[in-house]
Each structure stands twice: as C-alpha cells, then as structure tokens.
Design a protein around this motif. Structure first.
Motif, PDB file in Angstrom:
ATOM      1  N   ASN A  85       1.385  -6.903   1.097  1.00  0.00           N
ATOM      2  CA  ASN A  85       1.864  -5.630   0.538  1.00  0.00           C
ATOM      3  C   ASN A  85       3.340  -5.704   0.182  1.00  0.00           C
ATOM      4  OD1 ASN A  85      -0.561  -4.256   0.653  1.00  0.00           O
ATOM      5  ND2 ASN A  85      -0.185  -3.421   2.680  1.00  0.00           N
ATOM      6  N   LEU A  86       4.115  -6.316   1.038  1.00  0.00           N
ATOM      7  CA  LEU A  86       5.549  -6.423   0.783  1.00  0.00           C
ATOM      8  C   LEU A  86       5.835  -7.342  -0.401  1.00  0.00           C
ATOM      9  CD1 LEU A  86       6.877  -6.609   4.449  1.00  0.00           C
ATOM     10  CD2 LEU A  86       7.114  -4.692   2.865  1.00  0.00           C
ATOM     11  N   ASP A  87       5.032  -8.392  -0.548  1.00  0.00           N
ATOM     12  CA  ASP A  87       5.254  -9.356  -1.626  1.00  0.00           C
ATOM     13  C   ASP A  87       4.722  -8.891  -2.976  1.00  0.00           C
ATOM     14  OD1 ASP A  87       6.543 -11.196  -0.020  1.00  0.00           O
ATOM     15  OD2 ASP A  87       4.762 -12.432   0.311  1.00  0.00           O
ATOM     16  N   GLU A  88       3.552  -8.262  -2.980  1.00  0.00           N
ATOM     17  CA  GLU A  88       2.837  -8.043  -4.230  1.00  0.00           C
ATOM     18  C   GLU A  88       2.942  -6.631  -4.797  1.00  0.00           C
ATOM     19  OE1 GLU A  88      -1.144  -9.242  -3.378  1.00  0.00           O
ATOM     20  OE2 GLU A  88      -0.580 -11.342  -3.100  1.00  0.00           O
ATOM     21  N   ASN A  89       3.124  -5.668  -3.976  1.00  0.00           N
ATOM     22  CA  ASN A  89       3.090  -4.282  -4.435  1.00  0.00           C
ATOM     23  C   ASN A  89       4.480  -3.733  -4.688  1.00  0.00           C
ATOM     24  OD1 ASN A  89       0.289  -4.233  -4.190  1.00  0.00           O
ATOM     25  ND2 ASN A  89       0.398  -3.620  -2.057  1.00  0.00           N
ATOM     26  N   GLU A  90       4.536  -2.849  -5.644  1.00  0.00           N
ATOM     27  CA  GLU A  90       5.778  -2.123  -5.879  1.00  0.00           C
ATOM     28  C   GLU A  90       5.718  -0.863  -5.031  1.00  0.00           C
ATOM     29  OE1 GLU A  90       7.058  -1.598  -9.885  1.00  0.00           O
ATOM     30  OE2 GLU A  90       6.260  -3.534 -10.480  1.00  0.00           O
ATOM     31  N   LEU A  91       6.404  -0.898  -3.925  1.00  0.00           N
ATOM     32  CA  LEU A  91       6.373   0.204  -2.977  1.00  0.00           C
ATOM     33  C   LEU A  91       7.676   0.982  -3.031  1.00  0.00           C
ATOM     34  CD1 LEU A  91       4.920  -1.778   0.067  1.00  0.00           C
ATOM     35  CD2 LEU A  91       3.656  -0.342  -1.527  1.00  0.00           C
ATOM     36  N   SER A  92       7.599   2.235  -2.670  1.00  0.00           N
ATOM     37  CA  SER A  92       8.815   3.040  -2.562  1.00  0.00           C
ATOM     38  C   SER A  92       9.596   2.569  -1.347  1.00  0.00           C
ATOM     39  CB  SER A  92       8.455   4.516  -2.412  1.00  0.00           C
ATOM     40  OG  SER A  92       7.847   4.734  -1.144  1.00  0.00           O
ATOM     41  N   ILE A  93      10.817   2.999  -1.275  1.00  0.00           N
ATOM     42  CA  ILE A  93      11.662   2.621  -0.143  1.00  0.00           C
ATOM     43  C   ILE A  93      11.027   3.056   1.171  1.00  0.00           C
ATOM     44  CG2 ILE A  93      13.887   3.062   0.986  1.00  0.00           C
ATOM     45  CD1 ILE A  93      14.185   1.211  -1.356  1.00  0.00           C
ATOM     46  N   SER A  94      10.491   4.246   1.222  1.00  0.00           N
ATOM     47  CA  SER A  94       9.880   4.723   2.469  1.00  0.00           C
ATOM     48  C   SER A  94       8.632   3.910   2.820  1.00  0.00           C
ATOM     49  CB  SER A  94       9.555   6.213   2.395  1.00  0.00           C
ATOM     50  OG  SER A  94       8.620   6.473   1.372  1.00  0.00           O
ATOM     51  N   GLU A  95       7.851   3.528   1.801  1.00  0.00           N
ATOM     52  CA  GLU A  95       6.675   2.698   2.045  1.00  0.00           C
ATOM     53  C   GLU A  95       7.076   1.297   2.501  1.00  0.00           C
ATOM     54  OE1 GLU A  95       3.419   4.470  -1.098  1.00  0.00           O
ATOM     55  OE2 GLU A  95       5.052   3.215  -1.864  1.00  0.00           O
ATOM     56  N   LEU A  96       8.120   0.742   1.890  1.00  0.00           N
ATOM     57  CA  LEU A  96       8.639  -0.566   2.311  1.00  0.00           C
ATOM     58  C   LEU A  96       9.082  -0.527   3.766  1.00  0.00           C
ATOM     59  CD1 LEU A  96      10.761  -1.665  -0.769  1.00  0.00           C
ATOM     60  CD2 LEU A  96       8.762  -2.843   0.154  1.00  0.00           C
ATOM     61  N   LEU A  97       9.790   0.511   4.111  1.00  0.00           N
ATOM     62  CA  LEU A  97      10.270   0.659   5.480  1.00  0.00           C
ATOM     63  C   LEU A  97       9.112   0.772   6.467  1.00  0.00           C
ATOM     64  CD1 LEU A  97      12.674   0.900   7.362  1.00  0.00           C
ATOM     65  CD2 LEU A  97      12.709   3.352   6.901  1.00  0.00           C
ATOM     66  N   ALA A  98       8.104   1.557   6.105  1.00  0.00           N
ATOM     67  CA  ALA A  98       6.933   1.722   6.972  1.00  0.00           C
ATOM     68  C   ALA A  98       6.196   0.393   7.144  1.00  0.00           C
ATOM     69  CB  ALA A  98       5.997   2.781   6.401  1.00  0.00           C
ATOM     70  N   GLN A  99       6.017  -0.351   6.046  1.00  0.00           N
ATOM     71  CA  GLN A  99       5.348  -1.651   6.131  1.00  0.00           C
ATOM     72  C   GLN A  99       6.162  -2.645   6.955  1.00  0.00           C
ATOM     73  OE1 GLN A  99       2.159  -2.894   4.636  1.00  0.00           O
ATOM     74  NE2 GLN A  99       2.002  -0.702   5.024  1.00  0.00           N
ATOM     75  N   TYR A 100       7.459  -2.628   6.771  1.00  0.00           N
ATOM     76  CA  TYR A 100       8.345  -3.512   7.529  1.00  0.00           C
ATOM     77  C   TYR A 100       8.254  -3.207   9.026  1.00  0.00           C
ATOM     78  CZ  TYR A 100      12.569  -6.032   8.878  1.00  0.00           C
ATOM     79  OH  TYR A 100      13.460  -6.887   9.479  1.00  0.00           O
ATOM     80  N   LYS A 101       8.301  -1.933   9.361  1.00  0.00           N
ATOM     81  CA  LYS A 101       8.197  -1.522  10.764  1.00  0.00           C
ATOM     82  C   LYS A 101       6.842  -1.935  11.344  1.00  0.00           C
ATOM     83  CE  LYS A 101       8.561   2.495  13.773  1.00  0.00           C
ATOM     84  NZ  LYS A 101       8.806   3.939  13.859  1.00  0.00           N
ATOM     85  N   LYS A 102       5.770  -1.718  10.591  1.00  0.00           N
ATOM     86  CA  LYS A 102       4.435  -2.113  11.038  1.00  0.00           C
ATOM     87  C   LYS A 102       4.379  -3.622  11.258  1.00  0.00           C
ATOM     88  CE  LYS A 102      -0.435  -1.923   9.653  1.00  0.00           C
ATOM     89  NZ  LYS A 102      -1.368  -1.453   8.617  1.00  0.00           N
TER      90      LYS A 102
END
Length: 68
Positions: free
Chosen positions: A21-38
């Motif tokens: 998800n972090l590599d392939e998807n264009e995520l919003s900052i909040s989504e990036l942060l949530a994925q990073y935390k997960k």
C-alpha cells in the motif's frame, strides 16, 4: 507452536500488504500515517513473536545438552 506460526504468518502477510500500500497506492497524508503506524505495530508484534520462539528454542537446546 502451530498457532504461533499461523499467527506470525498472518501478521507478516498483513505487513507485506502495508508495504505494498505504501509503495503502490497514492494515499493521503492521513492514510499514509495510518498505514505507517499499522506497519510499525506489525513489525513490533512479529519481532516479539520471533523473540519468544527464539527463547523456546534456546530452552530446548539447553534441555537437550543437559540430557547428554
């Protein structure tokens, strides 16, 4: 130990999904942060599981050495 392996495999698969998800998807900052935390949570959980299993293996080895 079989349940531990299945649980580890599930957590590891979830971590791989986070990385994708972090590599392939264009995520919003909040989504990036949530994925990073997960991802960090999953890394910690996998590490703790591996340390636990490592302790069990060391204990088994020590028991076998005593029996020699």
């Amino acid at each position: 130990m079989a349940n531990t392996l299945k649980s580890y495999e599930k957590k590891y698969a979830a971590l791989e999904e986070v990385v994708r998800n972090l590599d392939e998807n264009e995520l919003s900052i909040s989504e990036l942060l949530a994925q990073y935390k997960k991802g960090l949570t999953l890394v910690k959980e996998c590490s703790e599981m591996l340390q636990s299993v490592e302790g069990e293996v060391k204990q088994i080895i020590d028991e076998v050495r005593i029996g020699e």
